[in-house]
Design a protein around this motif. Structure first.
Motif, PDB file in Angstrom:
ATOM      1  N   THR A 126     -53.590  65.196  93.333  1.00  0.00           N
ATOM      2  CA  THR A 126     -54.318  63.919  93.948  1.00  0.00           C
ATOM      3  C   THR A 126     -53.291  62.799  94.123  1.00  0.00           C
ATOM      4  O   THR A 126     -52.883  62.084  94.997  1.00  0.00           O
ATOM      5  CB  THR A 126     -55.240  63.184  93.197  1.00  0.00           C
TER       6      THR A 126
ATOM      7  N   ILE B 229     -58.039  53.786  93.370  1.00  0.00           N
ATOM      8  CA  ILE B 229     -57.925  55.475  93.642  1.00  0.00           C
ATOM      9  C   ILE B 229     -57.028  55.774  92.428  1.00  0.00           C
ATOM     10  O   ILE B 229     -57.200  56.588  91.775  1.00  0.00           O
ATOM     11  CB  ILE B 229     -57.475  55.833  94.980  1.00  0.00           C
TER      12      ILE B 229
ATOM     13  N   ARG C  11     -61.310  57.248 101.363  1.00  0.00           N
ATOM     14  CA  ARG C  11     -60.769  57.697 100.084  1.00  0.00           C
ATOM     15  C   ARG C  11     -61.225  56.956  98.913  1.00  0.00           C
ATOM     16  O   ARG C  11     -61.549  57.632  97.829  1.00  0.00           O
ATOM     17  CB  ARG C  11     -59.156  57.778 100.294  1.00  0.00           C
TER      18      ARG C  11
ATOM     19  N   MET D 264     -63.915  61.644 106.509  1.00  0.00           N
ATOM     20  CA  MET D 264     -62.357  61.703 106.677  1.00  0.00           C
ATOM     21  C   MET D 264     -61.645  62.133 107.603  1.00  0.00           C
ATOM     22  O   MET D 264     -60.745  61.840 108.267  1.00  0.00           O
ATOM     23  CB  MET D 264     -61.672  62.408 105.292  1.00  0.00           C
TER      24      MET D 264
ATOM     25  N   TYR E  36     -55.919  51.848  97.369  1.00  0.00           N
ATOM     26  CA  TYR E  36     -55.061  52.908  96.656  1.00  0.00           C
ATOM     27  C   TYR E  36     -54.854  52.516  95.215  1.00  0.00           C
ATOM     28  O   TYR E  36     -54.782  53.447  94.628  1.00  0.00           O
ATOM     29  CB  TYR E  36     -53.943  53.172  97.354  1.00  0.00           C
TER      30      TYR E  36
ATOM     31  N   CYS F 102     -51.858  61.135  97.549  1.00  0.00           N
ATOM     32  CA  CYS F 102     -51.852  59.508  97.698  1.00  0.00           C
ATOM     33  C   CYS F 102     -50.484  59.213  97.811  1.00  0.00           C
ATOM     34  O   CYS F 102     -50.218  58.111  98.733  1.00  0.00           O
ATOM     35  CB  CYS F 102     -52.605  59.018  96.521  1.00  0.00           C
TER      36      CYS F 102
ATOM     37  N   TYR G 201     -50.827  63.992 106.659  1.00  0.00           N
ATOM     38  CA  TYR G 201     -52.449  63.745 106.691  1.00  0.00           C
ATOM     39  C   TYR G 201     -53.180  65.029 106.983  1.00  0.00           C
ATOM     40  O   TYR G 201     -54.378  65.197 106.464  1.00  0.00           O
ATOM     41  CB  TYR G 201     -53.151  62.600 107.656  1.00  0.00           C
TER      42      TYR G 201
ATOM     43  N   ASN H 287     -52.245  69.286 103.740  1.00  0.00           N
ATOM     44  CA  ASN H 287     -53.606  69.216 103.456  1.00  0.00           C
ATOM     45  C   ASN H 287     -54.169  70.684 103.318  1.00  0.00           C
ATOM     46  O   ASN H 287     -54.216  71.432 104.293  1.00  0.00           O
ATOM     47  CB  ASN H 287     -54.664  68.572 104.047  1.00  0.00           C
TER      48      ASN H 287
ATOM     49  N   HIS I 206     -49.630  59.473 101.517  1.00  0.00           N
ATOM     50  CA  HIS I 206     -50.257  58.480 102.411  1.00  0.00           C
ATOM     51  C   HIS I 206     -49.503  57.117 102.264  1.00  0.00           C
ATOM     52  O   HIS I 206     -49.519  56.449 103.345  1.00  0.00           O
ATOM     53  CB  HIS I 206     -51.917  58.263 101.878  1.00  0.00           C
TER      54      HIS I 206
END
Length: 304
Positions: A221, A205, A106, A59, A202, A225, A274, A278, A228
């Motif tokens: 999560t 996901i 991901r 990643m 996605y 997402c 990103y 995090n 992103h």
């Protein structure tokens, strides 16, 4: 803001934001601050990932590639118009492919965690990153070849802040219909296919996240997402509106505003979305800073 650019013996003038002369000084400083923040943020990402062993994972390897790309994307210091155009097309296409690869990474990590280590090995990671760059390199060749064969006998003033496809097509005195169709098809294939693959990843996901029993896990999560997807929406939305349409459908000033989104705003947002949001990256950043401070203290005071 005027500057010269050359292609096939023709000298072009980039007019920039000439229609708002009273705002040019302010725009200069705004764009300068954004540029410094973008370069600094992406260099920090590359450095921290390199220095912190915990971040030596697929990643963050892809993130390093994206950060390096964004540094190049916001620093088009090449003088030739065709060379500048090629860099923007090549780097823009490469970013599309990298975003697909990152979404796929991901998808494997969240949907198939037990198989992730095998499926996304160091070799697979390197191959995917290499394919993204090589495909981007070849994608940029066709539009530049087609535009370099056009004739520019009239005005040499490009109503834009860089050599882009739509303003060059408008400026040409040749019949650009065939060139427009080919570039439209290429843009459609690259942008729409990459967007669909990213969204499908996605989607799977999100479906997997919905099965998580912990509400806090779902929120964390979904938050990641969602961030992103916001970057994906801004980047692909502006790119598609710019290239997957007739050349004359948007006025030149609106073209510039759309271009600002994917050449200036998105590269600035990527480090924030990103990495800085995090927790693992923030913890790694603190460790690297602490380690570097400790080394400097030992260097300056250890010999006393």
């Amino acid at each position: 803001m005027e500057m010269t650019n050359n292609t096939a013996g023709v000298e072009f003038w980039l007019l920039g934001f000439h229609s708002v002369p009273g705002w040019q000084t302010l725009l200069f400083f705004v764009f300068l601050v954004i540029y410094i923040l973008t370069i600094t943020g992406n260099i920090v990402i590359i450095s921290v990932v390199r220095l912190e062993p915990r971040l030596h994972s697929p990643m963050y390897t892809f993130l390093q590639n994206l950060s390096f790309l964004e540094i190049c994307y916001t620093s088009p210091l090449i003088s030739g118009c065709m060379a500048q155009l090629y860099c923007y097309v090549f780097l823009g296409a490469t970013e599309c492919f990298l975003l697909v690869v990152m979404a796929y990474d991901r998808y494997l990590a969240i949907c198939y965690p037990l198989h992730y280590t095998v499926a996304m090995s160091d070799t697979s990671c390197t191959r995917l990153a290499t394919v993204s760059w090589v495909t981007g390199i070849f994608t940029g060749l066709l539009p530049c070849f087609l535009i370099s064969r056009l004739h520019f006998w009239g005005s040499n003033q490009i109503k834009h802040f860089f050599c882009d496809i739509p303003p060059l097509l408008k400026l040409s005195c040749s019949d650009t219909s065939t060139t427009e169709v080919i570039i439209f098809i290429l843009s459609l294939l690259v942008l729409v296919s990459c967007l669909l693959l990213t969204l499908v990843s996605y989607l799977f996901i999100i479906l997997t996240i919905l099965k998580i029993p912990s509400s806090s896990g779902k929120r964390k999560t979904f938050s990641t997402c969602g961030s992103h997807l916001a970057v994906v929406a801004i980047y692909y939305g502006t790119m598609i509106s710019m290239y997957v349409r007739p050349t004359s459908s948007l006025p030149s000033e609106l073209n510039k505003i759309v271009s600002v989104c994917y050449t200036i705003i998105t590269p600035l947002l990527n480090p924030v979305i990103y990495s800085l949001r995090n927790k693992d990256f923030r913890d790694a950043l603190k460790k690297v800073i602490s380690r570097q401070c400790s080394l400097h203290r030992k260097f300056f005071f250890g010999h006393k």
